[in-house]
Design a protein around this motif. Sequence first.
Motif, short mmCIF file in Angstrom:
data_model
loop_
_atom_site.label_atom_id
_atom_site.label_comp_id
_atom_site.label_asym_id
_atom_site.label_seq_id
_atom_site.Cartn_x
_atom_site.Cartn_y
_atom_site.Cartn_z
N ASP A 598 -2.10 -51.82 -50.65
CA ASP A 598 -1.29 -50.86 -49.87
C ASP A 598 -2.14 -50.14 -48.82
O ASP A 598 -1.65 -49.79 -47.74
CB ASP A 598 -0.64 -49.85 -50.81
N ARG A 601 -2.22 -52.38 -45.88
CA ARG A 601 -1.00 -52.23 -45.09
C ARG A 601 -1.07 -50.99 -44.21
O ARG A 601 -0.65 -51.00 -43.03
CB ARG A 601 0.20 -52.18 -46.02
N GLN A 602 -1.63 -49.91 -44.71
CA GLN A 602 -1.81 -48.70 -43.90
C GLN A 602 -2.80 -48.93 -42.77
O GLN A 602 -2.63 -48.40 -41.65
CB GLN A 602 -2.27 -47.55 -44.79
N THR A 605 -1.04 -50.55 -40.00
CA THR A 605 -0.22 -49.57 -39.29
C THR A 605 -1.07 -48.71 -38.38
O THR A 605 -0.68 -48.38 -37.24
CB THR A 605 0.53 -48.69 -40.29
N ALA A 721 2.55 -57.99 -47.21
CA ALA A 721 2.38 -56.69 -46.57
C ALA A 721 3.71 -56.17 -46.03
O ALA A 721 3.97 -54.96 -46.06
CB ALA A 721 1.35 -56.80 -45.45
N SER A 724 5.65 -54.55 -48.85
CA SER A 724 5.11 -53.21 -49.12
C SER A 724 5.54 -52.22 -48.03
O SER A 724 5.89 -51.07 -48.32
CB SER A 724 3.60 -53.29 -49.21
N PHE A 725 5.54 -52.69 -46.78
CA PHE A 725 5.92 -51.80 -45.67
C PHE A 725 7.39 -51.40 -45.76
O PHE A 725 7.73 -50.22 -45.60
CB PHE A 725 5.64 -52.50 -44.35
N PHE A 758 3.22 -50.68 -37.79
CA PHE A 758 2.93 -51.86 -38.62
C PHE A 758 3.22 -53.13 -37.84
O PHE A 758 2.43 -54.08 -37.87
CB PHE A 758 3.76 -51.79 -39.90
#
Length: 870
Positions: A598, A601-602, A605, A721, A724-725, A758
């Motif tokens: 996670d 994923r950030q 972004t 990803a 998760s987003f 993202f």
Amino acid sequence: MAARQQLWLPSESLVHWVCSFVLCARVFIQHSRKSDARFVSEMWKVHKKSPVVVLYGRVVWCLADFLNSHVPELVADSNLRKEMKELSNLRLKQTTRLDEGSFGQEMQSCRIGVMAWLARLQTVAGASQAVEETHATLLQGLTLAVRVRSSLEEYLVLHYREKVGVPKPCVTCVSLGFQLLKAIEAAPSAACWAELSVLMQRRLALSMQQELQESSARLRLQRSTSAEAALHVAETALQHLLGSDNQKQVDAFFDTGSLALAFCSAGRSDLASGGIGGRWRELQVASCWRRHLARLCDTSWCYWVREFLPELLSDLRQKESSIPGLPLLFDAFASPIDSLVPESTPEGQAYLDDLRDALEEGVIQPLCENIDKDLRLHTHAIMQACRDILPRAPPAEALALLQLRPLGLTDKSTVDIKDQVEKRLSRRVYDLAALTQQDAEAYLRMRCLAKERYGLVILDGYLPSGSLQQGLDVIDIMRNVQQLATQYGYSLHQQFFSQVSNQGDAKIRTITVEHLAASIRVHGTGVVNTAVNYTVGIVKRKLEVVAEFLSDEQVKSRLMADRKWMEGRPCYTWAHAMETAKFLRRLGAGKDGMPFFDKLRQFLTQIGNSLGYVRMVRTAGMRSMASGLEYLEACPWLGEEHGTAGKGELLESIEAAECGAFVKEAARLAEIVARKVLRCFDASTDHLNLLASVFSKALARPQTAVGFPATRLFHLLVPAAACSFLDSLLVGRETLAKRAVAPTSGPRGDLLLFDDGFAVGVAFVLRVFGLEREFHALHWFETEIADSDITVGQARVAAGVPLHDSNCSGADRRSQLQKELGRLAAAVEAASALFGNAEVEVCAPAAASAANGGKFPEDPTGSGDTDGSQ
């Protein structure tokens, strides 16, 4: 009265014949002492009416003092010794009499006469039979000029000599006197007066010649040969002066004719009152009326009373009806520069400074203060909703002053009151806005009101204000771009940031293109490149983290398995993406409990947010320069470079024409500004495409390594990803909705309404790694979400939301996920267009990243800075 009829000032008439009388009295004092004493008594009566005779400026001649000094015996015979001792009292009485209304009545009478004369002047100039009335009209104007100047000079000099202050009511009359003189001087300036002057001169010359011939015939019958010869001389002078253009010769011919006619008229009174001598003087006035007008209306002597100008200006600006006379008053006081103190001399420069200071203190500063006060009261009344104190209309005196034409000091120096007021108010508003940025809205209202009520253009200082409408400064955002990337959400299509990491604050901060454009107008377009340099370091570090995560053996093995799983399948399914995400979350978590997956994923972004900031800065730079495009469209050749010297067509043309230094400098600045405007819209400033190309080329460098490069598997990580987003996005919107109802007791997670960072980050990494074609081959965005695929996301647990707390059923959640997946697909496609097409075919771009501990290749910008600063 006779002196005025002959257009003589007191200094040109009284002084001459009094001096002649004193000379004769001194020579023949024993022969006619009694008659001379009587003559002195008559002169004393003249002196009582006019105690001083102004020679020039403050220099005066007093008849009584002159007689008492040179012919005291005649003064004694006239019994005037007692009156002589009270000369100072006599002058004081005369000053008091003038102050009590005599001077004001004289000026008002002259004003009425001048207005009637101006009206008659227009009638004469437009009439078909104007020649008959032209001479009488001009003579009336010259007589009025003598009357106004004599009264004005006597009044001012008496007060200066006796050191008596001018009463307030009389200040207006003094100003009126100067205005009348300049109005009379400027009135007969139309082109038709040149023709009328010639016609009038010829008509009077024909009449004079006919009268000379008749007089010569009468003298011939009387056998007066000497008088006949004198008339012949006058007739000859008349013939010569009509054909001469030399002014000195014309004056000589007139003097010759006057002497000849005086000889003929010896012992006769018609020389002074009329007859042939009067006709000759009429012809002389008709031939030289412009010189007489300039002589009588000359105000160069104002140099000696210049201390009085500030008081005149202060009195004049307070009366709306008197304000139109300000240019005439200033013309009167600017006359000494033409003849007495030229501009090129130090005295002339000092006098010019005195005139500017007087205008500044008497008109401009008070006008600025009055306008500023009116704008502040009006703005305060509007902002406080106090309509009772709202000014109904702007001051009439201020409007009249702003409508005046520029005041001419010299041929090269003018003062525009409106322009000066605009400059001073612009400077004042800028200084106060810089000190109190929280009042930016008030000063913006003042600028609008100044344009609406007074027609004043107050320049915008482009200062970053502290109001909610202006936002943060571009420099502050650039210094904290890491904070922007982590705490704000980016809107791809609307181009603005909104704060997401909000933990109970009363306000949510936003950053728009308008905010950045206002800052760029303040700091200049050079801040755009600096912002890009800062962002490069951020993106470089984030890419290194992505490469390091992909190079992990467990992550790499899972992605290799997914690659093999995709063989023979039409698309990457939602269920398999959730399985991959669940596997990657089990690999470990940070100190805050968030899984590394996670966090990745950030990071994606944050890459997108950083690039979104670069895009917004470029758009803001284009918007700040957009106002100059209309001039470049009208002049498409402006800003283009020619030749090796890099000069534009405009500058080359001006240099070829050998223009002055100021013109060349203006052309050079115009070329520089035009190139800056064009550069903002040039393809070379497409920073997103340039960044993608630079990083791609850096990764495409030949590097020796063993094994399959981990970065070539990034496209297989995108579906997990994305799951998760989407889960995090839905939780953020749910948190925002609950916080809107219960700001203090709601969940404490991020507040998300949109988060296109993202999509931008994914599109950028795919472009840099050269995996766009491979990702599209997954057909990930075409997958269908089944009800059995719906599970509670990890984001709800991280946000502290109970697992059973959900506002929607499984079907609704599936519908939301499907809708958001479609929006994500559109956002990724739109973001991919920002980075252009791949130009480099990457074979094994990052094989060294796995062998070197996942480190990213060297800085593609060549700057060597890890924080992006230069």
